[in-house]
Design a protein around this motif. Structure first.
Motif, mmCIF file in Angstrom:
data_model
loop_
_atom_site.group_PDB
_atom_site.id
_atom_site.type_symbol
_atom_site.label_atom_id
_atom_site.label_comp_id
_atom_site.label_asym_id
_atom_site.label_seq_id
_atom_site.Cartn_x
_atom_site.Cartn_y
_atom_site.Cartn_z
ATOM 1 N N GLU A 216 1.069 -1.138 0.003
ATOM 2 C CA GLU A 216 0.110 -0.198 0.037
ATOM 3 C C GLU A 216 0.909 1.296 -0.114
ATOM 4 O O GLU A 216 0.620 2.494 -0.577
ATOM 5 C CB GLU A 216 -1.008 -0.164 1.271
ATOM 6 C CG GLU A 216 -1.820 1.087 1.438
ATOM 7 C CD GLU A 216 -2.891 1.054 2.724
ATOM 8 O OE1 GLU A 216 -3.854 1.871 2.723
ATOM 9 O OE2 GLU A 216 -2.451 0.118 3.567
ATOM 10 N N ASP A 217 1.839 1.150 0.633
ATOM 11 C CA ASP A 217 2.834 2.374 0.647
ATOM 12 C C ASP A 217 3.551 2.670 -0.620
ATOM 13 O O ASP A 217 4.327 3.729 -0.578
ATOM 14 C CB ASP A 217 3.771 2.305 1.996
ATOM 15 C CG ASP A 217 4.625 1.123 1.520
ATOM 16 O OD1 ASP A 217 4.771 0.432 0.684
ATOM 17 O OD2 ASP A 217 5.655 0.811 2.603
ATOM 18 N N GLN A 218 3.486 1.916 -1.527
ATOM 19 C CA GLN A 218 4.190 2.411 -2.873
ATOM 20 C C GLN A 218 3.226 3.178 -3.710
ATOM 21 O O GLN A 218 3.592 3.593 -4.804
ATOM 22 C CB GLN A 218 4.138 0.886 -3.545
ATOM 23 C CG GLN A 218 5.539 0.084 -3.246
ATOM 24 C CD GLN A 218 5.439 -1.330 -3.713
ATOM 25 O OE1 GLN A 218 5.177 -2.328 -3.362
ATOM 26 N NE2 GLN A 218 6.021 -1.102 -4.812
ATOM 27 N N GLY A 219 2.023 3.614 -3.236
ATOM 28 C CA GLY A 219 1.308 4.414 -3.958
ATOM 29 C C GLY A 219 0.634 3.790 -5.234
ATOM 30 O O GLY A 219 0.479 2.649 -5.251
ATOM 31 N N GLY A 220 -0.044 4.835 -6.076
ATOM 32 C CA GLY A 220 -0.762 4.124 -7.134
ATOM 33 C C GLY A 220 0.059 3.492 -8.170
ATOM 34 O O GLY A 220 1.389 3.852 -8.442
ATOM 35 N N ILE A 221 -0.190 2.144 -8.334
ATOM 36 C CA ILE A 221 0.723 1.419 -9.425
ATOM 37 C C ILE A 221 -0.195 1.140 -10.637
ATOM 38 O O ILE A 221 -1.376 0.720 -10.466
ATOM 39 C CB ILE A 221 0.888 0.052 -8.656
ATOM 40 C CG1 ILE A 221 1.581 0.187 -7.249
ATOM 41 C CG2 ILE A 221 1.371 -0.790 -9.612
ATOM 42 C CD1 ILE A 221 2.930 0.547 -7.467
ATOM 43 N N SER A 222 0.578 1.300 -11.745
ATOM 44 C CA SER A 222 -0.161 0.850 -12.938
ATOM 45 C C SER A 222 0.786 0.243 -13.788
ATOM 46 O O SER A 222 1.981 -0.051 -13.653
ATOM 47 C CB SER A 222 -0.466 2.195 -13.772
ATOM 48 O OG SER A 222 0.658 3.093 -13.977
ATOM 49 N N ARG A 223 0.226 -0.547 -14.710
ATOM 50 C CA ARG A 223 1.155 -1.579 -15.697
ATOM 51 C C ARG A 223 0.533 -1.451 -17.128
ATOM 52 O O ARG A 223 -0.895 -0.981 -17.402
ATOM 53 C CB ARG A 223 1.023 -2.935 -15.187
ATOM 54 C CG ARG A 223 1.869 -3.178 -13.932
ATOM 55 C CD ARG A 223 3.370 -3.186 -14.322
ATOM 56 N NE ARG A 223 4.162 -3.482 -13.254
ATOM 57 C CZ ARG A 223 4.672 -2.573 -12.161
ATOM 58 N NH1 ARG A 223 4.335 -1.586 -12.287
ATOM 59 N NH2 ARG A 223 5.463 -2.968 -11.507
#
Length: 604
Positions: A216-223
């Motif tokens: 969760e602490d990695q922020g918004g994740i996209s691929r």
């Protein structure tokens, strides 16, 4: 040519037709007219009959649950085969798409037990057929082959793949018995399913990721996701990407209609897939499309800090166990600092350690590095144990007692004898110990070994010429004396004149003295009557203390050579004035009530 039984080799769409035969404890309802030529019954189905029931407890059949997952009192289609092989079920399936490949499947089980029909049960053998809506053109068929009565309660799934023709939107499903009825060929059928069949479509990133787990602490994740069909069924491909938060409800993503899709920034667990069809017109028709593999982006919540089970106090030399609890079976790592520091132990809720200090527990995901933002402090206090003197050994005189002293104050005592004082008196040899406990409740043990010193036990005292020899029946560090004042370590007293003596024996630990009176008669072992005035006569020493003495001397043949009394106890080695030769001679001395015998040598 018609297809044999087999499953869709690619991806399937959502179910477009299902038949699970309902649920409930009442048999039925009867199938619609025209569905079967078999007779419906609400009781035990005989040959050529069927029932829709939540039980299979008929005859000696297996008693089992229906196949539908999660059913309560779920029903199945129970068939007792007719004596004549033939069709026993048909059902029209509508709303299909033309020129589309579909998979039909159903779950079957042989209801016979392994020992039914004396082991000669007729096996189940069902043929599935797919006909066009005119019932004149068969699109596909396949046989299950013989399903023997093995007694297993595991359902088996069978499938048949077919393709609709141009303009065709419905088909007729038929099931036929390939075997005649009789003893055996009794089958349960459940969960009939139709769904579209298409290419095998994988979804992955350029890095060949098939899923993603982040913290969760990695922020918004996209691929960037790419759908790759294997073209085993479709010749062209149209796409519609979807997303879901639970894999149950899927939502179309507007304007995402190509093979490549850039996901939005994800902050909570989200699932992505694409619907796929040969024609853009059919891509949103769930009767015609299939769905790809699902790409998961799992966002793990940051774990809460563990909960301490309390600080721990131990005594010096012990190991303490620090424990914490955590939610969701998170992994626990232990550190020596609240931030940073050194990892002491990983993946364990319990830290066993004996060094005083504060230790810090951190919760972490078991899948990836996703740790709690704070660590939980747990303190280990180590109290000192009593410092006791070394173990000791002491001695106990026979028939006496000795005192044992713990030699440390302001503590409590627990002796192995049950005493609770600092000192105890013991009268038996052996091992004793005392548990010493200080005000912190910490304990140490001191051991005492008590050995008994036995009094000497005189076995015998003998005269060996002028030497007195003392023997004891037991061993020890003994000392010997003839006067009770001057003691020597040797049991031999040399050059002692004949007479009465008191022999004293004591242990050198002063545990006591034992005495015994002894008459010491000095009888020469040899004499040399050669006229040199030294040792010329045989004369026992010490006879003067007796009131009446006689002495007789014999040769080896028993001849009396000398007889004397108190006034004549010596011998000059002659007989009737003649000097006797060198030889061994024997004496017999009677002194009061004592009689002494022995031999001596005459040497010239």
């Amino acid at each position: 040519m018609h297809a044999q039984l087999g499953f869709c080799g690619g991806n399937s769409g959502d179910p477009i037709f299902t038949e699970d035969f309902g649920s409930g404890t009442t048999d039925g309802p009867e199938l619609p007219a025209g569905t079967t030529t078999y007779n419906f019954t609400t009781g035990t189905p005989n040959d050529g009959e069927y029932t829709i029931s939540s039980t299979t407890n008929y005859f000696d059949w297996l008693s089992l649950q229906d196949h539908t997952p999660g059913d309560s009192n779920g029903k199945a289609f129970i068939v007792n085969a007719s004596f004549t092989a033939g069709e026993f079920y048909q059902r029209q399936v509508t709303g299909l798409c033309e020129n589309t490949t579909y998979e039909f499947s159903s779950w079957l089980i042989n209801l016979q037990s392994a020992n039914s029909c004396e082991g000669n049960s007729i096996p189940v053998n069902v043929r599935f057929q797919i006909w066009d809506e005119t019932d004149t053109n068969m699109l596909a068929q396949g046989d299950t082959g013989s399903i023997p009565a093995t007694g297993t309660t595991e359902w088996e799934q069978y499938a048949l793949v077919f393709k609709t023709e141009p303009g065709q939107t419905s088909v007729i499903l038929k099931m036929r018995n390939n075997s005649n009825g009789g003893c055996g060929n009794d089958v349960a059928i459940d969960d009939i399913l139709f769904r579209s069949c298409g290419d095998n479509v994988t979804v992955a990133t350029a890095a060949d990721e098939a899923s993603l787990v982040v913290c969760e602490d990695q922020g918004g994740i996209s691929r960037t996701l790419t759908a790759t069909p294997d073209s085993s069924v479709f010749s062209t491909h149209a796409y519609q990407w979807q997303q879901s938060t639970d894999q149950q409800t899927w939502t179309d993503i507007p304007e995402e209609n190509s093979a490549v899709f850039d996901t939005p920034a994800v902050t909570a667990t989200t699932y992505f897939r694409t619907k796929i069809a040969e024609d853009i017109i059919n891509v949103n028709n769930d009767l015609c499309n299939v769905v790809s593999d699902v790409f998961d982006i799992t966002v793990l919540p940051i774990p809460a800090a563990p909960t301490s089970n309390g600080d721990v106090t131990i005594c010096e030399g012990e190991l303490g166990t620090l424990t914490v609890n955590t939610q969701n079976s998170y992994s626990i790592n232990w550190y020596d600092a609240a931030i940073g520091g050194n990892l002491i132990l990983s993946d364990n809720q319990n830290l066993e350690i004996g060094i005083a200090g504060t230790y810090y527990a951190e919760a972490n995901s078991t899948e990836i590095e996703c740790a709690s933002t704070t660590r939980t402090a747990v303190t280990l206090t180590v109290n000192p144990s009593p410092v006791v003197p070394d173990d000791s050994s002491t001695f106990l005189c026979e028939d006496s007692s000795t005192s044992l002293d713990a030699e440390i104050e302001n503590v409590t005592y627990q002796w192995s004898t049950g005493a609770t004082t600092q000192q105890i008196d013991v009268a038996e040899p052996g091992e004793y110990d005392v548990i010493i406990t200080n005000t912190n409740g910490c304990s140490a043990t001191r051991k005492f070994t008590v050995e008994q010193i036995d009094l000497p036990r005189i076995d015998k005292i003998v005269s060996d010429g002028p030497t007195i020899v003392v023997s004891t029946a037991n061993g020890g560090n003994f000392e010997y004396s003839l006067d009770g004042r001057s003691f020597q370590p040797s049991p031999f007293f040399d050059a002692v004149a004949g007479g009465f003596y008191t022999i004293y024996v004591q242990d050198n630990t002063n545990c006591g003295v034992v005495t015994e009176d002894f008459y010491h008669l000095v009888i020469p072992k040899f004499f040399t009557p050669n006229g040199d005035t030294f040792n010329d006569i045989f004369a026992p020493d010490g006879l003067e203390v007796f009131n009446s003495v006689t002495i007789s001397i014999f040769d080896r043949y028993g001849k009396l050579l000398k007889f004397g009394n108190t006034n004549s106890t010596s011998w000059d080695g002659t007989f009737q004035g003649e000097r006797l030769p060198e030889d061994d001679y024997w004496y017999l001395i009677t002194a009061d009530s004592i009689q002494l015998k022995g031999n001596f040598s005459l040497k010239r």
